[in-house]
Scaffold this active site. Structure first.
Site, short mmCIF file in Angstrom:
data_model
loop_
_atom_site.label_atom_id
_atom_site.label_comp_id
_atom_site.label_asym_id
_atom_site.label_seq_id
_atom_site.Cartn_x
_atom_site.Cartn_y
_atom_site.Cartn_z
N LYS A 17 1.00 4.21 -2.82
CA LYS A 17 0.63 5.58 -2.49
C LYS A 17 1.76 6.57 -2.74
O LYS A 17 1.53 7.70 -3.18
CB LYS A 17 0.18 5.65 -1.03
CG LYS A 17 -1.19 5.04 -0.78
CD LYS A 17 -2.27 5.68 -1.65
CE LYS A 17 -3.67 5.26 -1.27
NZ LYS A 17 -4.69 5.86 -2.17
N TYR A 68 0.83 -1.20 0.00
CA TYR A 68 0.00 0.00 0.00
C TYR A 68 0.87 1.26 0.00
O TYR A 68 0.62 2.20 -0.77
CB TYR A 68 -0.88 -0.04 1.25
CG TYR A 68 -1.84 1.12 1.42
CD1 TYR A 68 -3.00 1.22 0.66
CD2 TYR A 68 -1.60 2.10 2.39
CE1 TYR A 68 -3.90 2.27 0.84
CE2 TYR A 68 -2.49 3.15 2.58
CZ TYR A 68 -3.63 3.23 1.81
OH TYR A 68 -4.51 4.26 2.00
#
Length: 254
Positions: A161, A157
């Site tokens: 991001k 993640y």
């Protein structure tokens, strides 16, 4: 409408708008007068958000699809143009991921995070570009305070991001000549995923809350959505390539 008029006459497309932060952003944009296209994978949730926006006296249109599929993303933009005739604001909020320690992270985990994160964001930006540059516009991409801090068990993640933040800065440099502003928002909000995290591990969740100077998670509409509405309005027309940390101050302690 009971809200403002900063975005009156504008049309916004918000991905992942069926719940959580995406829903909050869609409602806040509508409160400022924008017509909003809400997109996501679950049509029933999208219809509920459209109904909420209609109750506030604004226009909305739902388009179901998976941002992990380029053809779906391009259809979302095409249906936005068909419904409202223009596109002024693009908010890339949708993201899927699996949380594991790095030693347990698989290639499939990374593929999921990248396909629904930076690749989906890139595809939406490319599809929106011809329409945004007609009169100038604004793109808001979603990063994460989790990625900025490098929280454990968020490897895939965090990678995705931070890739989105890099994409944002490059687009801001390349597309400024078209009058397009591109910024990143990194929220800390009580989304459904955050609520699940809280319920699954209350002690760890409370530890996170103690790291936030304001002492709470953000509310998706008033704390995150309203900030996004301000960001895409003329009030911040000279801001581009920036990262706005909507995290209650959590990252200043990192």
């Amino acid at each position: 409408m009971s809200g403002g008029t900063r975005l009156e006459g504008k049309v916004a497309l918000v991905t992942g708008a069926g719940q959580g932060v995406g829903r909050g952003v869609a409602l806040a944009l509508a409160e400022e007068g924008a017509a909003v296209v809400v997109t996501g994978r679950t049509e029933s949730k999208l219809r509920a958000v459209v109904a909420e926006i209609a109750e506030r006296g604004a226009r909305a249109h739902a388009v179901s699809g998976d941002v992990g599929r380029r053809e779906d993303v391009e259809r979302m933009v095409a249906e936005c143009l068909a419904a409202f005739g223009r596109l002024d604001v693009l908010v890339n909020n949708a993201q899927s991921s699996v949380q594991r320690l790095l030693e347990d992270t698989t290639d499939e985990d990374i593929d999921l995070a990248y396909r629904t994160g930076p690749l989906a964001t890139f595809h939406a930006m490319r599809a929106a570009l011809p329409h945004l540059r007609e009169e100038g516009g604004s793109i808001v991409n979603f990063g994460s305070s989790t990625a900025v801090l490098g929280d454990p068990a968020f490897g895939s993640y965090a990678m995705a991001k931070e890739a989105i933040r890099g994409l944002t800065r490059t687009a801001a440099r390349e597309w400024g000549r078209y009058g397009i502003r591109v910024n990143t928002v990194c929220p800390a909000a009580l989304s459904p995923a955050a609520a699940e995290y809280r319920d699954a591990d209350p002690e760890r969740f409370e530890k996170v809350i103690r790291q936030i100077p304001l002492g709470r998670m953000g509310d998706p509409e008033p704390d995150i959505g309203r900030a996004v509405a301000a960001l895409v309005s003329d009030d911040l027309s000279y801001l581009t390539g920036a990262t706005l940390m909507l995290d209650g101050g959590r990252t200043i302690l990192g």
